[in-house]
Scaffold this motif. Structure first.
Motif, short mmCIF file in Angstrom:
data_model
loop_
_atom_site.label_atom_id
_atom_site.label_comp_id
_atom_site.label_asym_id
_atom_site.label_seq_id
_atom_site.Cartn_x
_atom_site.Cartn_y
_atom_site.Cartn_z
N GLY A 78 -10.86 0.18 -78.19
CA GLY A 78 -10.41 -1.14 -77.76
C GLY A 78 -11.04 -1.63 -76.48
N VAL A 79 -12.34 -1.81 -76.47
CA VAL A 79 -13.06 -2.33 -75.32
C VAL A 79 -13.60 -3.71 -75.67
N ILE A 138 -7.96 -12.41 -77.53
CA ILE A 138 -8.61 -11.14 -77.82
C ILE A 138 -7.74 -10.00 -77.27
N GLN A 139 -7.35 -9.11 -78.13
CA GLN A 139 -6.53 -7.96 -77.72
C GLN A 139 -7.43 -6.74 -77.56
N ALA A 140 -7.38 -6.12 -76.41
CA ALA A 140 -8.18 -4.92 -76.15
C ALA A 140 -7.48 -4.08 -75.09
N LYS A 141 -7.68 -2.80 -75.18
CA LYS A 141 -7.08 -1.89 -74.21
C LYS A 141 -7.80 -2.00 -72.86
N TYR A 142 -9.12 -2.14 -72.91
CA TYR A 142 -9.94 -2.26 -71.71
C TYR A 142 -10.75 -3.55 -71.80
N ARG A 143 -10.86 -4.28 -70.68
CA ARG A 143 -11.60 -5.54 -70.66
C ARG A 143 -12.57 -5.55 -69.49
N LEU A 144 -13.74 -6.11 -69.74
CA LEU A 144 -14.77 -6.20 -68.72
C LEU A 144 -15.40 -7.58 -68.80
N GLY A 145 -15.43 -8.30 -67.71
CA GLY A 145 -16.06 -9.61 -67.66
C GLY A 145 -17.29 -9.56 -66.77
N LEU A 146 -18.40 -10.04 -67.29
CA LEU A 146 -19.67 -10.02 -66.56
C LEU A 146 -20.13 -11.44 -66.27
N THR A 147 -20.83 -11.61 -65.16
CA THR A 147 -21.41 -12.90 -64.85
C THR A 147 -22.55 -12.72 -63.86
#
Length: 69
Positions: free
Chosen positions: A15-16, A39-48
């Motif tokens: 769940g990433v 969006i359902q996820a255990k871990y989330r990462l946002g990049l920019t």
């Protein structure tokens, strides 16, 4: 110690969610923001690569999604 490839091969099953250019998600009323919040996820990462200003209205929805709003 396991190699990085073995971690990456199973990370998405756990769940990433990774979002590139998360700065497009700056208004809570936009369709893009509402879709990303769904969006359902255990871990989330946002990049920019775009600089983010230190104002509440610029960073609220970015942090809300990243922290699991």
């Amino acid at each position: 110690m396991k190699p990085v490839a073995s971690f990456l091969s199973t990370a998405f099953h756990d769940g990433v969610a990774i979002v590139d250019e998360i700065t497009y998600m700056q208004k809570g009323t936009s369709k893009r923001t509402r879709a990303m919040l769904g969006i359902q996820a255990k871990y989330r990462l946002g990049l920019t690569g775009t600089p983010i200003k230190n104002t509440v209205n610029q960073i609220y929805w970015l942090l809300a999604w990243t922290l699991g709003y």
